[in-house]
Scaffold this motif. Structure first.
Motif, PDB file in Angstrom:
ATOM      1  N   GLU A  44       0.821  -1.194   0.000  1.00  0.00           N
ATOM      2  CA  GLU A  44       0.000   0.000   0.000  1.00  0.00           C
ATOM      3  C   GLU A  44       0.863   1.255   0.000  1.00  0.00           C
ATOM      4  OE1 GLU A  44      -3.877  -0.719   2.503  1.00  0.00           O
ATOM      5  OE2 GLU A  44      -2.156  -1.489   3.616  1.00  0.00           O
ATOM      6  N   ALA A  45       0.276   2.346  -0.496  1.00  0.00           N
ATOM      7  CA  ALA A  45       0.947   3.641  -0.457  1.00  0.00           C
ATOM      8  C   ALA A  45       1.231   4.018   0.991  1.00  0.00           C
ATOM      9  CB  ALA A  45       0.072   4.706  -1.125  1.00  0.00           C
ATOM     10  N   GLY A  46       2.338   4.723   1.203  1.00  0.00           N
ATOM     11  CA  GLY A  46       2.684   5.191   2.531  1.00  0.00           C
ATOM     12  C   GLY A  46       3.580   4.251   3.308  1.00  0.00           C
ATOM     13  N   TYR A  47       4.015   3.154   2.688  1.00  0.00           N
ATOM     14  CA  TYR A  47       4.874   2.196   3.372  1.00  0.00           C
ATOM     15  C   TYR A  47       6.247   2.137   2.710  1.00  0.00           C
ATOM     16  CZ  TYR A  47       1.007   0.454   6.160  1.00  0.00           C
ATOM     17  OH  TYR A  47      -0.025   0.356   7.050  1.00  0.00           O
ATOM     18  N   LYS A  48       7.255   1.853   3.543  1.00  0.00           N
ATOM     19  CA  LYS A  48       8.616   1.658   3.056  1.00  0.00           C
ATOM     20  C   LYS A  48       8.872   0.159   2.924  1.00  0.00           C
ATOM     21  CE  LYS A  48      10.317   5.837   5.312  1.00  0.00           C
ATOM     22  NZ  LYS A  48      11.239   6.383   6.339  1.00  0.00           N
ATOM     23  N   ILE A  49       9.510  -0.227   1.813  1.00  0.00           N
ATOM     24  CA  ILE A  49       9.737  -1.645   1.524  1.00  0.00           C
ATOM     25  C   ILE A  49      11.238  -1.901   1.445  1.00  0.00           C
ATOM     26  CG2 ILE A  49       9.323  -3.526  -0.099  1.00  0.00           C
ATOM     27  CD1 ILE A  49       6.844  -1.978  -1.035  1.00  0.00           C
ATOM     28  N   ASN A  50      11.689  -2.909   2.194  1.00  0.00           N
ATOM     29  CA  ASN A  50      13.085  -3.340   2.143  1.00  0.00           C
ATOM     30  C   ASN A  50      13.117  -4.807   1.721  1.00  0.00           C
ATOM     31  OD1 ASN A  50      14.302  -0.865   3.493  1.00  0.00           O
ATOM     32  ND2 ASN A  50      12.842  -1.542   5.034  1.00  0.00           N
ATOM     33  N   ILE A  51      13.924  -5.123   0.716  1.00  0.00           N
ATOM     34  CA  ILE A  51      14.009  -6.486   0.196  1.00  0.00           C
ATOM     35  C   ILE A  51      15.440  -6.984   0.350  1.00  0.00           C
ATOM     36  CG2 ILE A  51      13.739  -7.951  -1.843  1.00  0.00           C
ATOM     37  CD1 ILE A  51      11.690  -5.940  -2.877  1.00  0.00           C
ATOM     38  N   ASP A  52      15.588  -8.161   0.967  1.00  0.00           N
ATOM     39  CA  ASP A  52      16.911  -8.750   1.189  1.00  0.00           C
ATOM     40  C   ASP A  52      16.859 -10.195   0.711  1.00  0.00           C
ATOM     41  OD1 ASP A  52      19.412  -9.408   2.000  1.00  0.00           O
ATOM     42  OD2 ASP A  52      18.988  -9.380   4.151  1.00  0.00           O
ATOM     43  N   GLY A  53      17.659 -10.538  -0.309  1.00  0.00           N
ATOM     44  CA  GLY A  53      17.589 -11.873  -0.894  1.00  0.00           C
ATOM     45  C   GLY A  53      18.933 -12.547  -1.001  1.00  0.00           C
ATOM     46  N   THR A  54      18.895 -13.876  -1.042  1.00  0.00           N
ATOM     47  CA  THR A  54      20.109 -14.672  -1.204  1.00  0.00           C
ATOM     48  C   THR A  54      19.870 -15.735  -2.262  1.00  0.00           C
ATOM     49  OG1 THR A  54      20.732 -14.346   1.111  1.00  0.00           O
ATOM     50  CG2 THR A  54      21.802 -16.153  -0.068  1.00  0.00           C
ATOM     51  N   TYR A  55      20.761 -15.820  -3.250  1.00  0.00           N
ATOM     52  CA  TYR A  55      20.676 -16.838  -4.303  1.00  0.00           C
ATOM     53  C   TYR A  55      21.335 -18.113  -3.806  1.00  0.00           C
ATOM     54  CZ  TYR A  55      21.152 -19.069  -8.860  1.00  0.00           C
ATOM     55  OH  TYR A  55      21.066 -19.941  -9.917  1.00  0.00           O
ATOM     56  N   THR A  56      20.650 -19.265  -4.004  1.00  0.00           N
ATOM     57  CA  THR A  56      21.254 -20.562  -3.699  1.00  0.00           C
ATOM     58  C   THR A  56      21.098 -21.461  -4.907  1.00  0.00           C
ATOM     59  OG1 THR A  56      19.210 -21.463  -2.771  1.00  0.00           O
ATOM     60  CG2 THR A  56      20.692 -20.344  -1.247  1.00  0.00           C
ATOM     61  N   GLU A  57      22.086 -22.299  -5.155  1.00  0.00           N
ATOM     62  CA  GLU A  57      22.074 -23.144  -6.340  1.00  0.00           C
ATOM     63  C   GLU A  57      20.894 -24.108  -6.338  1.00  0.00           C
ATOM     64  OE1 GLU A  57      23.911 -22.828  -8.904  1.00  0.00           O
ATOM     65  OE2 GLU A  57      25.320 -21.355  -8.121  1.00  0.00           O
TER      66      GLU A  57
END
Length: 446
Positions: A253-266
């Motif tokens: 929704e509007a008004g929110y901060k989004i943080n994305i943290d990802g890790t690639y695994t084989e």
């Protein structure tokens, strides 16, 4: 774009505003031709605190004043402490304000063409700012002054940070795509255009395996046009791009901060966790999600697939999408479970447009597809039966509309929704039709 902390104050505050300055000297007279302005509409801002607290405002603020559906004035407040004085005739006016939309980044409607539904269109190659809107109604009397109080509401989400770790060193590009998004904000504070998306390119870091969002301010994004929204990570290796997509179970929704943290695994591709933290005036919310191979697809140069009849639905595994679910922003028309780890889905695009049999039906397919899905096609006759049932279930008023389908001889015919005839006619090139494409995709799970 810098945000400033300011307050919209009522007229009584004029005695305390020695630090304020006028945007224009005197009064800007915008009364209709042949009429003399006999009232003043005042819009003002003032920095500092008060018992009412502080509100964050993104500048510049463009103010639109309407009498009924006619736009009487468009004025801009450049920063805090400036005042608008607009000369008008007595009457009731609708006042709309759009903050954070500069003329260098957006095409702003003018007095001659503005309506409450007019889009604030982003210029090509530019990125969204911290958009805000407000509206109020002002009634002016002969010889009077009315000061409006505008409470600004944030209309964007902020992608604050994106980090994808342990990406193969052979990767040449990594990006994140969010869809479906509204395409534009309107003067009246609503949204228009339902099939937008925003792709955010990431930058490779010095270790060669970490990709992050550049800059410290993040990326502003308009909110989703329908829920659930999908978030995709796109990794390009050797000219082919593999996409890992997650359908968010919680609303973005509007008004929110989004943080994305990802890790690639084989083993399973990309596992991503993310948090959505609300700004202080909205509270806080946290959601967690994962990406793995069950939601991946690969795009690379290839011959287009021949359209095929939909696969008859079978009892799907509980881990697979079901008929009626939303997968990567598309409606699931049919599901066929191949084995315990794989299935095929027949998907209906959320987009459609007018099309004829003169050649623009196939040409329209690329524009009508959804992000992360390829091989869109005109529905076969059997697929059209599923499409018809879905469309009429959503909107019975579509009965009588003509939709194109592809016949077995590769020619085009049409189906009149809700009609009782058993023979489907050949398309008449002088008539108008609608096209809603479908795609058949394979998915796997661990």
């Amino acid at each position: 774009m810098m945000n400033r902390k300011v307050l919209f104050w009522p007229l009584a505050a004029m005695l305390l505003t020695a630090c304020e300055k006028g945007l224009v000297d005197g009064i800007a007279d915008v009364a209709p031709a042949g009429q003399a302005a006999n009232s003043v509409l005042q819009v003002r801002t003032r920095s500092g605190g008060s018992a009412g607290g502080e509100a964050t405002v993104a500048y510049p603020v463009t103010v639109y004043v309407f009498s009924g559906e006619e736009c009487r004035a468009v004025q801009t407040i450049g920063d805090e402490g400036q005042t608008l004085n607009i000369g008008l005739t007595e009457g009731t006016y609708s006042v709309y304000a759009v903050g954070g939309a500069s003329s260098s980044d957006y095409v702003l409607p003018t007095t001659d063409d503005a309506a409450a539904t007019s889009a604030i269109a982003l210029r090509e190659g530019h990125s969204h700012g911290d958009l805000m809107t407000a509206q109020a109604t002002a009634t002016l009397t002969d010889g009077g002054t009315n000061t409006v109080t505008l409470g600004m509401t944030r209309k964007t989400m902020l992608i604050q940070s994106v980090v994808v770790k342990k990406v193969p060193t052979a990767a040449t590009a990594v990006s994140v795509t969010i869809a479906p998004l509204w395409q534009a904000l309107t003067v009246g504070g609503t949204f228009s255009g339902v099939s937008g998306s925003q792709t955010i390119a990431l930058t490779k870091q010095s270790d060669g395996r970490t990709w992050t969002l550049s800059g410290e301010s993040g990326e502003h994004v308009l909110p989703p046009s329908s829920q659930p929204a999908s978030v995709s990570v796109n990794i390009t290796i050797g000219g082919a791009t593999k996409t890992y997509t997650y359908s968010c179970s919680n609303k973005l929704e509007a008004g929110y901060k989004i943080n994305i943290d990802g890790t690639y695994t084989e083993a399973v591709g990309v596992n991503l966790t993310g948090t959505i933290t609300g700004a202080t005036w909205l509270g806080e919310r946290t959601i967690s999600f994962e990406f793995d191979e069950s939601g991946s697809s690969t795009s690379e140069p290839s011959e287009p697939n021949e359209p095929s009849d939909p696969i008859e639905p079978s009892e799907p595994s509980s881990d697979f999408p079901a008929v009626g679910d939303i997968y990567q922003g598309c409606y699931v028309l049919a599901v066929s479970t191949i084995d315990e780890t794989s299935a095929e889905l027949t998907l209906l695009s959320p987009n459609e447009q007018a099309a004829t049999t003169t050649g623009n039906a196939d040409a329209a397919l690329a524009a009508l597809g959804a992000v992360g899905i390829s091989d869109w096609a005109v529905p076969t006759k059997a697929q059209m039966q599923l499409v018809e049932a879905k469309l009429l279930a959503d909107d019975a008023s579509l009965a009588g509309q003509k939709y194109l389908y592809r016949k077995s001889n590769d020619g085009l015919g049409y189906r009149t929704l809700g009609a009782a005839e058993t023979a489907w006619p050949t398309a008449n090139t002088t008539d108008s039709y609608r096209l809603r494409p479908v795609a058949v995709v394979s998915i796997t799970k661990e």
